[in-house]
Design a protein around this motif. Structure first.
Motif, PDB file in Angstrom:
ATOM      1  N   SER A 206      52.789  13.753  73.280  1.00 25.60           N
ATOM      2  CA  SER A 206      51.443  13.219  73.056  1.00 25.60           C
ATOM      3  C   SER A 206      50.824  12.918  74.408  1.00 25.60           C
ATOM      4  CB  SER A 206      51.483  11.950  72.198  1.00 25.60           C
ATOM      5  OG  SER A 206      52.201  10.915  72.845  1.00 25.60           O
TER       6      SER A 206
ATOM      7  N   LYS B  16      41.558  13.570  74.445  1.00 23.17           N
ATOM      8  CA  LYS B  16      41.018  13.314  73.115  1.00 23.17           C
ATOM      9  C   LYS B  16      40.046  14.418  72.697  1.00 23.17           C
ATOM     10  CE  LYS B  16      43.029   9.243  72.922  1.00 23.17           C
ATOM     11  NZ  LYS B  16      44.175   9.021  72.029  1.00 23.17           N
TER      12      LYS B  16
ATOM     13  N   ARG C 106      47.781  10.701  75.741  1.00 27.10           N
ATOM     14  CA  ARG C 106      46.844   9.679  75.258  1.00 27.10           C
ATOM     15  C   ARG C 106      45.438   9.829  75.819  1.00 27.10           C
ATOM     16  NH1 ARG C 106      49.048   4.246  78.368  1.00 27.10           N
ATOM     17  NH2 ARG C 106      48.884   5.046  80.497  1.00 27.10           N
TER      18      ARG C 106
END
Length: 556
Positions: free
Chosen positions: A48, A53, A50
Motif C-alpha cells: 500500500s 491517492k 498512502r
C-alpha cells in the motif's frame, strides 16, 4: 516493471485457473529477487502507498488532457487506471523504464510533496500496458482474477512444498520475501517472522449443498451457531517486555489498536479463533449479543472514544483453540481442541470472552428446525445475532484454506423483497464496460426511496440485460452514475435477497440492509407493484433488531 505489466495483462485475460498458475510459477521462476517478491506482495494485497491517492491521479491527468474529454472517456471506460493509461500523452525516451522494485521502493519512500513528480516520471517512461499496471499497483485495485492463495500455490510449485506449507509460513513475513523464495526452491531454511504472537492462517467452511445434510449426524459432526460478527484470532504471548495481545482479522491484519478494551481485558498465552461481537449487559446483569450493525460502529475507526467503548463493548465468542502456551493444537482433532478450549475459557473467566455453545441435535431434521428457529433451539436472547449454523467434523484438524468435507456453513434463508432499480454505475475490472453497481428502492407513499445497493447475484446474461436497460432508459446523469426511469408504470423490478436489516438515521428510508444481492429480475412486474417501506419496517419489528443505528455501510 514491463515484465510485471505483461504478467498482469495475461492474467487478466486468462480464464483458467491452471493456466494462471503456470503463468505465475513461470514468472516467479524466471524473475530475480527482489522483483518477484514485490510482485507476490502486489498480488496478495501486501502493498500500500498512502500518499498515492486516486484524487492525485485525477489531478495529474487533468493537467495533461482536456478535463471534459477525460470525463467522457472515464464514463465510457469505467476504470480510472485504464482511462489514464490510455489518455496519458506519450513522450518517447523521456525517462528510464523502471523495474518493479525501483517503483515499489521509490513509492514507499516518497513523501506527499514528492509523489506527483514521481508518478509523472514513471508514467512518462512506461508504455500503455506498463502505465495501466503501474496505476493498478499504486491504487491497490489489481482485480486480475488471481487470488492470494493461487499466488502462494505458484510459489510452492517452485519446489516440493505445498500451498499449505506456504500459508503456514506466511504470517508476519515482509516483502520482498527473499527467504520464502529460497525455502521454496530448496536453497534455504523455513523463514520465521520473529513475531511472538503470530497470526495462524484461518480454516474456512464450505456452504452446505443439497445432499450434504443427510451425512451430518451426531456421531460424526457437531453443530454451532454461526454468529453475525467478524472472524478474529486473539493471540497472546509472554515476552521479556511483558504480555502481548494481538487481535487479527481473518486476513491477518492486526486490529487490536481499534479494540483497546479487549486488549486490556485479555491476558493469556495461546491463540483463540472466534467471532468479534458487541455484547451489552442489561439491568438484570444478563448479557446479550447484538447484531452486526452494532459491531459496525466499532470497525475501521481511527480513534476510539470512551463513549464508543461504553456504548458498543467488544466481545469475543470463542469456538476454537489453536495454541495453548507454546503448544500448537492445530494438528489435533476438533473435539480435543474443543475440550481444551472449554477449560481455557473457564480459567480466564473474562467478561469479554465466552464460549460459543454447541447446538444439540439428534437428526438432520432437528438441525433444520434449529436453523430456522434459533431462539427455540437454545440461542435465547442472542437469537437475533444468529446467521445460521456451523457444522464441523468431530475429527477435523485445523488446516488453512477451505478443505472439502470438514466444515460446513448453513446460513438461514435470506429475506426477500421486490424493489425498483433507481441508479446504476459502472463496475471495475472485467465489468468496467458494464453498468453493474445498482441502487434500488421501495415505495414510501408516492415516491421511491433507496434502501440498498448491490453489485452481485446476477448471471453474465442478466448483467448484459440490465446494462442494456440502463443505457436505453437513462433519464439523468450524475458523473459516473446514471439515473434510470423509475415510475409506477415504467422501470425494472428486481427481487433483492438480504441477510439482515437495521434502522438507520443515515439513510432517507430509515433502514439499512446487510449483504443485499439481486436474486432475480422481475420483467413481468410493473414498478407500482414493488414492495413498500412498510414491508421492511414490519420485518424490523418481527426481528426485534437493535434500534437506531446511526452509521453503516450496508446501503439504504
Amino acid at each position: 516493471m514491463n515484465r510485471f505489466a505483461e504478467l498482469l495483462d495475461r492474467l487478466a485475460y486468462e480464464p483458467g485457473r491452471n493456466a494462471k498458475l503456470r503463468l505465475l510459477t513461470s514468472y516467479f521462476r524466471e524473475t530475480p529477487d527482489p522483483d518477484r517478491g514485490y510482485a507476490l506482495a502486489a498480488i496478495t494485497g501486501a502493498l500500500s502507498f498512502r500518499n498515492a491517492k486516486p484524487a492525485l491521479l485525477r489531478e495529474l491527468i487533468g493537467e495533461r488532457a482536456d478535463p471534459e474529454l477525460f470525463a467522457l472517456s472515464y464514463d465510457y471506460v469505467g476504470d480510472l487506471s485504464e482511462t489514464i493509461a490510455l489518455m496519458w500523452p506519450v513522450r518517447p525516451g523521456m525517462n528510464h523504464a523502471p523495474t518493479l522494485s525501483e517503483v515499489v521502493e521509490a513509492l514507499s519512500q516518497a513523501g506527499r510533496s514528492e509523489m506527483p513528480a514521481l508518478i509523472t516520471r514513471h508514467l512518462d517512461a512506461l508504455d500503455e500496458t506498463g502505465r495501466w499496471a503501474f496505476l493498478k499497483l499504486i491504487t491497490g485495485a489489481l482485480r486480475i482474477g488471481a487470488s492470494a492463495r493461487l499466488a502462494k500455490s505458484a510459489v510452492a510449485a517452485l519446489g516440493s512444498l505445498s500451498a499449505d506449507d506456504i500459508e503456514l509460513a506466511w504470517p508476519g513475513l515482509q516483502p520482498p520475501y527473499e527467504g520464502l523464495f529460497a525455502w521454496a526452491e530448496g536453497k534455504g531454511e523455513r523463514p520465521e517472522s520473529g513475531n511472538p504472537a503470530p497470526f495462524r492462517p484461518v480454516m474456512l467452511a464450505h456452504a452446505l449443498e443439497e445432499g450434504d445434510l443427510a451425512a451430518i449426524l451426531p456421531d460424526s459432526h457437531v453443530a454451532e451457531w454461526k454468529w453475525d460478527g467478524i472472524r478474529v484470532q486473539a493471540v497472546g504471548a509472554l515476552t521479556a517486555n511483558g504480555p502481548v495481545l494481538r487481535l487479527y482479522s481473518r486476513t491477518g491484519e492486526d486490529i487490536a489498536p481499534a479494540f483497546p478494551d479487549l486488549v486490556e481485558a485479555l491476558n493469556f498465552e495461546g491463540a483463540i479463533d472466534g467471532e468479534l461481537l458487541v455484547r451489552r449487559f442489561g439491568e438484570d446483569g444478563e448479557g446479550r449479543i447484538e447484531n452486526f450493525n452494532a459491531l459496525q460502529q466499532r470497525l475501521n475507526r481511527k480513534s476510539v472514544t470512551p463513549k464508543l467503548i461504553a456504548d458498543y463493548p467488544a466481545h469475543i465468542r470463542a469456538y476454537d483453540l489453536l495454541a495453548e502456551g507454546g503448544e500448537d493444537l492445530r494438528g489435533r482433532p476438533f473435539m480435543e481442541r474443543r475440550a481444551r478450549l472449554e477449560a481455557f475459557v473457564a480459567r480466564l473467566a473474562s467478561p469479554r470472552l465466552d464460549l460459543s455453545p454447541l447446538v444439540t441435535f439428534a437428526t438432520p431434521d432437528a438441525l433444520a428446525l434449529a436453523r430456522e428457529n434459533p431462539a427455540g433451539a437454545g440461542a435465547g436472547p442472542d437469537a437475533a445475532a444468529v446467521e445460521g449454523l456451523m457444522l464441523k467434523r468431530r475429527d477435523s484438524l485445523y488446516v488453512p484454506g477451505r478443505p472439502k468435507g470438514l466444515w460446513f456453513k448453513w446460513k438461514r434463508e435470506p429475506f426477500r423483497i421486490d424493489a425498483v432499480l433507481m441508479y446504476a454505475q459502472r463496475g471495475h475490472g472485467k465489468r468496467s464496460s458494464f453498468y453493474s453497481d445498482y441502487t434500488f428502492g421501495v415505495w414510501k407513499g408516492e415516491e421511491l426511496v433507496p434502501v440498498g445497493k448491490a453489485y452481485f447475484g446476477f448471471t453474465d446474461e442478466e448483467l448484459r440485460d440490465i446494462d442494456r436497460f440502463v443505457r436505453n432508459n437513462t433519464v439523468n446523469r450524475f458523473g459516473p452514475v446514471r439515473e434510470v426511469v423509475h415510475t409506477a408504470e415504467k422501470g425494472l423490478v428486481v427481487e433483492v435477497a438480504f441477510e439482515g436489516l437495521a434502522r438507520s438515521s443515515r439513510h432517507k428510508s430509515g433502514v439499512a440492509m446487510r449483504f443485499p444481492r439481486l436474486a432475480r429480475l422481475r420483467w413481468d412486474k410493473p414498478p407500482g407493484e414493488a414492495d413498500r417501506l412498510e414491508s421492511l419496517t414490519a420485518m424490523l419489528d418481527r426481528a426485534a433488531v437493535t434500534p437506531e443505528i446511526g452509521a453503516d455501510t450496508t446501503g439504504g
